[in-house]
Design a protein around this motif. Structure first.
Motif, PDB file in Angstrom:
ATOM      1  N   ARG A 160       0.797  -1.233   0.026  1.00 14.62           N
ATOM      2  CA  ARG A 160       0.175  -0.089   0.212  1.00 14.62           C
ATOM      3  C   ARG A 160       0.866   1.381   0.128  1.00 14.62           C
ATOM      4  NH1 ARG A 160      -3.224  -2.939  -1.189  1.00 14.62           N
ATOM      5  NH2 ARG A 160      -4.565  -4.284   0.027  1.00 14.62           N
ATOM      6  N   ASN A 161       2.203   1.186   0.695  1.00 18.41           N
ATOM      7  CA  ASN A 161       2.764   2.283   0.656  1.00 18.41           C
ATOM      8  C   ASN A 161       4.319   2.070   0.272  1.00 18.41           C
ATOM      9  OD1 ASN A 161       1.343   4.497   2.384  1.00 18.41           O
ATOM     10  ND2 ASN A 161       1.369   2.630   3.876  1.00 18.41           N
ATOM     11  N   ILE A 162       4.672   3.052  -0.740  1.00 13.90           N
ATOM     12  CA  ILE A 162       5.954   2.792  -1.238  1.00 13.90           C
ATOM     13  C   ILE A 162       6.730   4.295  -0.607  1.00 13.90           C
ATOM     14  CG2 ILE A 162       7.670   2.683  -2.961  1.00 13.90           C
ATOM     15  CD1 ILE A 162       5.298   1.446  -4.727  1.00 13.90           C
ATOM     16  N   ARG A 163       8.063   4.095  -0.100  1.00 16.52           N
ATOM     17  CA  ARG A 163       8.475   5.370   0.525  1.00 16.52           C
ATOM     18  C   ARG A 163       9.938   5.252  -0.024  1.00 16.52           C
ATOM     19  NH1 ARG A 163       8.013   4.073   6.846  1.00 16.52           N
ATOM     20  NH2 ARG A 163       9.732   5.634   6.685  1.00 16.52           N
ATOM     21  N   ILE A 164      10.255   6.413  -0.392  1.00 17.28           N
ATOM     22  CA  ILE A 164      11.705   6.450  -0.875  1.00 17.28           C
ATOM     23  C   ILE A 164      12.546   7.738   0.132  1.00 17.28           C
ATOM     24  CG2 ILE A 164      13.130   7.372  -2.876  1.00 17.28           C
ATOM     25  CD1 ILE A 164      10.899   6.846  -4.721  1.00 17.28           C
ATOM     26  N   GLY A 165      13.535   7.014   0.510  1.00 14.76           N
ATOM     27  CA  GLY A 165      14.455   7.688   1.323  1.00 14.76           C
ATOM     28  C   GLY A 165      15.658   8.294   0.492  1.00 14.76           C
ATOM     29  N   THR A 166      15.774   9.748   0.484  1.00  8.20           N
ATOM     30  CA  THR A 166      16.708  10.452  -0.204  1.00  8.20           C
ATOM     31  C   THR A 166      17.447  11.715   0.317  1.00  8.20           C
ATOM     32  OG1 THR A 166      17.369  11.269  -2.504  1.00  8.20           O
ATOM     33  CG2 THR A 166      15.028  11.768  -1.567  1.00  8.20           C
ATOM     34  N   ARG A 167      18.481  12.010   0.137  1.00  6.13           N
ATOM     35  CA  ARG A 167      19.111  13.279   0.176  1.00  6.13           C
ATOM     36  C   ARG A 167      19.657  14.052  -0.703  1.00  6.13           C
ATOM     37  NH1 ARG A 167      20.831  16.733   4.352  1.00  6.13           N
ATOM     38  NH2 ARG A 167      22.974  16.850   5.236  1.00  6.13           N
ATOM     39  N   PRO A 195     -10.824   3.039  -0.741  1.00  4.99           N
ATOM     40  CA  PRO A 195      -9.474   3.845  -0.530  1.00  4.99           C
ATOM     41  C   PRO A 195      -8.614   2.981   0.163  1.00  4.99           C
ATOM     42  CG  PRO A 195     -11.448   4.783   0.797  1.00  4.99           C
ATOM     43  CD  PRO A 195     -12.170   3.541  -0.353  1.00  4.99           C
ATOM     44  N   HIS A 196      -8.972   1.943   0.839  1.00  2.00           N
ATOM     45  CA  HIS A 196      -7.819   1.034   1.479  1.00  2.00           C
ATOM     46  C   HIS A 196      -7.222   0.055   0.580  1.00  2.00           C
ATOM     47  CE1 HIS A 196     -11.593  -1.371   0.931  1.00  2.00           C
ATOM     48  NE2 HIS A 196     -10.683  -2.669   1.112  1.00  2.00           N
ATOM     49  N   LEU A 197      -7.730   0.353  -0.759  1.00  5.15           N
ATOM     50  CA  LEU A 197      -6.689  -0.591  -1.723  1.00  5.15           C
ATOM     51  C   LEU A 197      -6.058   0.505  -2.414  1.00  5.15           C
ATOM     52  CD1 LEU A 197      -9.432  -3.034  -3.107  1.00  5.15           C
ATOM     53  CD2 LEU A 197      -7.760  -3.467  -1.349  1.00  5.15           C
ATOM     54  N   SER A 198      -6.030   1.796  -2.140  1.00  2.00           N
ATOM     55  CA  SER A 198      -5.120   2.860  -2.865  1.00  2.00           C
ATOM     56  C   SER A 198      -3.547   2.289  -2.565  1.00  2.00           C
ATOM     57  CB  SER A 198      -5.184   4.196  -2.152  1.00  2.00           C
ATOM     58  OG  SER A 198      -6.819   4.378  -2.791  1.00  2.00           O
ATOM     59  N   LYS A 199      -2.840   2.948  -3.445  1.00  2.00           N
ATOM     60  CA  LYS A 199      -1.277   2.815  -3.280  1.00  2.00           C
ATOM     61  C   LYS A 199      -0.807   4.145  -3.263  1.00  2.00           C
ATOM     62  CE  LYS A 199      -0.652  -1.627  -5.470  1.00  2.00           C
ATOM     63  NZ  LYS A 199      -0.029  -2.609  -4.791  1.00  2.00           N
ATOM     64  N   ASN A 200       0.268   4.461  -2.155  1.00  2.00           N
ATOM     65  CA  ASN A 200       0.689   5.780  -2.230  1.00  2.00           C
ATOM     66  C   ASN A 200       2.278   5.488  -2.354  1.00  2.00           C
ATOM     67  OD1 ASN A 200       0.542   8.571  -1.686  1.00  2.00           O
ATOM     68  ND2 ASN A 200       1.640   8.038   0.336  1.00  2.00           N
ATOM     69  N   ILE A 201       2.797   6.794  -2.932  1.00  2.00           N
ATOM     70  CA  ILE A 201       4.241   6.827  -2.785  1.00  2.00           C
ATOM     71  C   ILE A 201       4.676   8.088  -2.353  1.00  2.00           C
ATOM     72  CG2 ILE A 201       4.406   7.707  -5.465  1.00  2.00           C
ATOM     73  CD1 ILE A 201       6.978   6.159  -5.493  1.00  2.00           C
ATOM     74  N   SER A 202       5.570   7.893  -1.475  1.00  2.00           N
ATOM     75  CA  SER A 202       6.073   9.377  -0.849  1.00  2.00           C
ATOM     76  C   SER A 202       7.583   9.285  -0.635  1.00  2.00           C
ATOM     77  CB  SER A 202       5.316   9.364   0.400  1.00  2.00           C
ATOM     78  OG  SER A 202       5.941   8.496   1.573  1.00  2.00           O
ATOM     79  N   ILE A 203       7.990  10.470  -0.525  1.00  2.00           N
ATOM     80  CA  ILE A 203       9.312  10.656  -0.371  1.00  2.00           C
ATOM     81  C   ILE A 203       9.890  11.345   1.010  1.00  2.00           C
ATOM     82  CG2 ILE A 203      11.287  12.286  -1.173  1.00  2.00           C
ATOM     83  CD1 ILE A 203      10.292  11.921  -4.046  1.00  2.00           C
ATOM     84  N   GLY A 204      10.976  10.784   1.540  1.00  2.00           N
ATOM     85  CA  GLY A 204      11.519  11.202   2.948  1.00  2.00           C
ATOM     86  C   GLY A 204      12.771  11.827   2.517  1.00  2.00           C
ATOM     87  N   GLY A 228       1.367  15.368  -6.424  1.00  2.00           N
ATOM     88  CA  GLY A 228       0.858  14.699  -5.603  1.00  2.00           C
ATOM     89  C   GLY A 228       1.468  13.862  -4.833  1.00  2.00           C
ATOM     90  N   VAL A 229       2.776  13.850  -5.044  1.00  2.00           N
ATOM     91  CA  VAL A 229       3.652  12.967  -4.038  1.00  2.00           C
ATOM     92  C   VAL A 229       4.114  13.528  -2.830  1.00  2.00           C
ATOM     93  CG1 VAL A 229       5.891  11.643  -4.247  1.00  2.00           C
ATOM     94  CG2 VAL A 229       4.564  11.826  -6.309  1.00  2.00           C
ATOM     95  N   SER A 230       3.595  13.096  -1.765  1.00  2.00           N
ATOM     96  CA  SER A 230       3.973  13.943  -0.600  1.00  2.00           C
ATOM     97  C   SER A 230       5.619  13.624  -0.127  1.00  2.00           C
ATOM     98  CB  SER A 230       3.176  13.169   0.480  1.00  2.00           C
ATOM     99  OG  SER A 230       3.303  12.033   0.639  1.00  2.00           O
ATOM    100  N   VAL A 231       5.907  14.758   0.402  1.00  2.00           N
ATOM    101  CA  VAL A 231       7.459  14.697   0.595  1.00  2.00           C
ATOM    102  C   VAL A 231       7.430  14.970   2.244  1.00  2.00           C
ATOM    103  CG1 VAL A 231       9.491  15.957   0.660  1.00  2.00           C
ATOM    104  CG2 VAL A 231       8.206  15.661  -1.271  1.00  2.00           C
ATOM    105  N   ARG A 232       8.218  14.234   2.976  1.00  2.00           N
ATOM    106  CA  ARG A 232       8.274  14.139   4.569  1.00  2.00           C
ATOM    107  C   ARG A 232       9.892  14.481   4.943  1.00  2.00           C
ATOM    108  NH1 ARG A 232       4.547   9.261   6.631  1.00  2.00           N
ATOM    109  NH2 ARG A 232       5.712   8.293   4.867  1.00  2.00           N
ATOM    110  N   GLY A 233       9.977  15.280   5.669  1.00  2.00           N
ATOM    111  CA  GLY A 233      11.257  16.247   5.948  1.00  2.00           C
ATOM    112  C   GLY A 233      11.744  15.327   7.349  1.00  2.00           C
ATOM    113  N   GLN A 234      12.987  14.928   7.161  1.00  2.00           N
ATOM    114  CA  GLN A 234      13.602  14.334   8.381  1.00  2.00           C
ATOM    115  C   GLN A 234      14.891  14.774   8.583  1.00  2.00           C
ATOM    116  OE1 GLN A 234      12.576  10.430   6.880  1.00  2.00           O
ATOM    117  NE2 GLN A 234      14.782   9.801   5.891  1.00  2.00           N
ATOM    118  N   VAL A 235      15.101  14.976   9.837  1.00  2.00           N
ATOM    119  CA  VAL A 235      16.322  15.674  10.254  1.00  2.00           C
ATOM    120  C   VAL A 235      17.281  14.917  11.225  1.00  2.00           C
ATOM    121  CG1 VAL A 235      16.757  17.863  11.597  1.00  2.00           C
ATOM    122  CG2 VAL A 235      14.765  17.728  10.207  1.00  2.00           C
TER     123      VAL A 235
END
Ligand code: SF4
Length: 377
Positions: A160-167, A195-204, A228-235
């Motif tokens: 359901r979720n694909i996350r990509i970690g990047t700098r 909606p529970h069958l949706s697939k999201n991709i986001s960027i960390g 529409g690709v959400s970006v999450r900030g990690q510190v």
């Protein structure tokens, strides 16, 4: 940051830096080369320091798990998440990270087609896995390989979720083209009826100081957000770079106002040559307490990371200190059951400094940092 003028070694600062460059790898991108000249906070993260010569830390905080099930590039510690590392290298080395270690240089640097086949078969075989985190090194350094992996992960029904970690968006913002953003956005599918069958991709996205948010970097991540690709900030909390409430607040505000969701504030891991970057864990608690009165900025989840998983820490969190071999450790009962960890990580035993309590939960001992000036010996 402490002065090196009173070091007892008798070596000049230049000699010590030369030794550090011989001991650890150094790499910096053209974009960063310009930025380190303008920002002390950025320079401290990428320019070799004599303090890296201090004998400290591990160069393999996670490597045990990168070979899960005998499959290079696959890691799993949680029931619902698999981690893939298709490409092990980065286009710059952060001085607080173990990737600069020369002992890692000879390792296979990318997943082969066979490794990818094996990892996909493993993920397909367990429908408890809902999230695949693709990390590195940096997946964006080899975009064709990333696309190949995404093509295999996306069709797996239970993912359901694909996350990509990047700098790499900081290191090489010019590589984030419209075509690359289009490619990533292809792997998002919203099912409005179910909606529970949706697939999201986001960027960390890893960003540690507001000086890193140059116009080019902001333009680069806007290409994802616009699609529409959400970006999450990690510190990462770094002594002398961002270890105060003002710096973290400014960064959180810049994240929020440009569309990045504040995500993790990581305590700096005890890796080689990083002693001078590590504050006490309590320092981070103090920072999130100082920010607790402001809306939005408290959205950072403060964590420290051990080989068995993350430890989440809230404001006013009490710490249980123990001394081991003259060093201060933080003892904590984790939310992870030992039996689950051994099963999911494909390990025969718990990592060093980890025990099991009477209910089967892992008790970890995490090496604390300190807030005093570092001294060279
Ligand atoms: S980009 Fe990430 S993995 Fe690469 S050196 Fe920096 S912190 Fe380490």
């Amino acid at each position: 940051m402490s002065s090196v003028s009173d070091r007892p070694t008798g070596k000049t600062e230049r000699e010590m830096v030369r030794e550090v460059i011989g001991k650890y790898r150094t790499k910096i991108s053209p974009s960063l080369t310009r930025l380190v000249k303008r920002s002390d906070a950025v320079a401290k993260q990428f320019m070799p320091s004599p303090f890296e010569s201090l004998n400290f830390g591990t160069d393999k905080p996670f490597e045990e798990g990168k070979n899960n099930q005998g499959i290079y590039g696959l890691e799993r510690v949680y029931e619902d998440r698999a981690v893939l590392t298709p490409y092990f290298e980065c286009s710059a080395y952060c001085r607080y990270c173990f990737k600069k270690s020369r002992t890692l240089a000879g390792e296979a640097k990318r997943m082969s087609d066979e490794n990818i086949d094996q990892a996909i078969r493993f993920i397909e075989s367990d429908d408890r896995i809902r999230t695949v985190l693709i990390t590195g090194g940096d997946p964006f350094v080899d975009a064709p390989l990333l696309e190949k992996v995404l093509d295999r992960v996306f069709p797996i029904p239970h993912i359901r979720n694909i996350r990509i970690g990047t700098r790499n968006i900081l290191f090489s913002p010019e590589t984030v083209t419209e075509e690359l953003a289009d490619m990533i956005a292809r792997y998002k599918r919203i099912d409005e009826g179910q909606p529970h069958l949706s697939k999201n991709i986001s960027i960390g996205l890893s960003i540690n100081h507001v000086d890193e948010l140059t116009p080019q970097v902001v333009q680069a991540y806007q290409r994802f957000i616009r699609r529409g690709v959400s970006v999450r900030g990690q510190v990462v909390l770094l002594k002398g770079v961002n270890d105060n409430a003002q710096a973290i607040r400014e960064l959180a505000e810049a994240f929020l106002s440009t569309g990045i969701v504040p995500y993790y504030l990581f305590h700096c891991m005890p890796v080689v040559g990083a002693k001078h970057f590590r504050t006490s864990v309590q320092k981070g608690i103090q920072i999130i307490q100082d920010l607790a009165a402001y809306s939005g900025t408290t959205a950072f989840q403060y964590v420290y990371v051990t080989p068995v998983g993350k430890h989440r820490i809230g404001p006013n969190h009490p710490l249980d200190y123990v001394e081991i071999d003259g060093e201060r450790f933080i003892r904590a009962t984790t939310p992870y059951k030992a039996a689950d960890y051994l099963k999911f990580s494909d390990s025969e035993k718990l990592p060093p400094l980890h025990d099991v309590d009477e209910n089967g939960y892992i008790v970890s001992h995490y090496l604390d940092g300190h807030d005093e000036e570092e001294v060279l010996r």
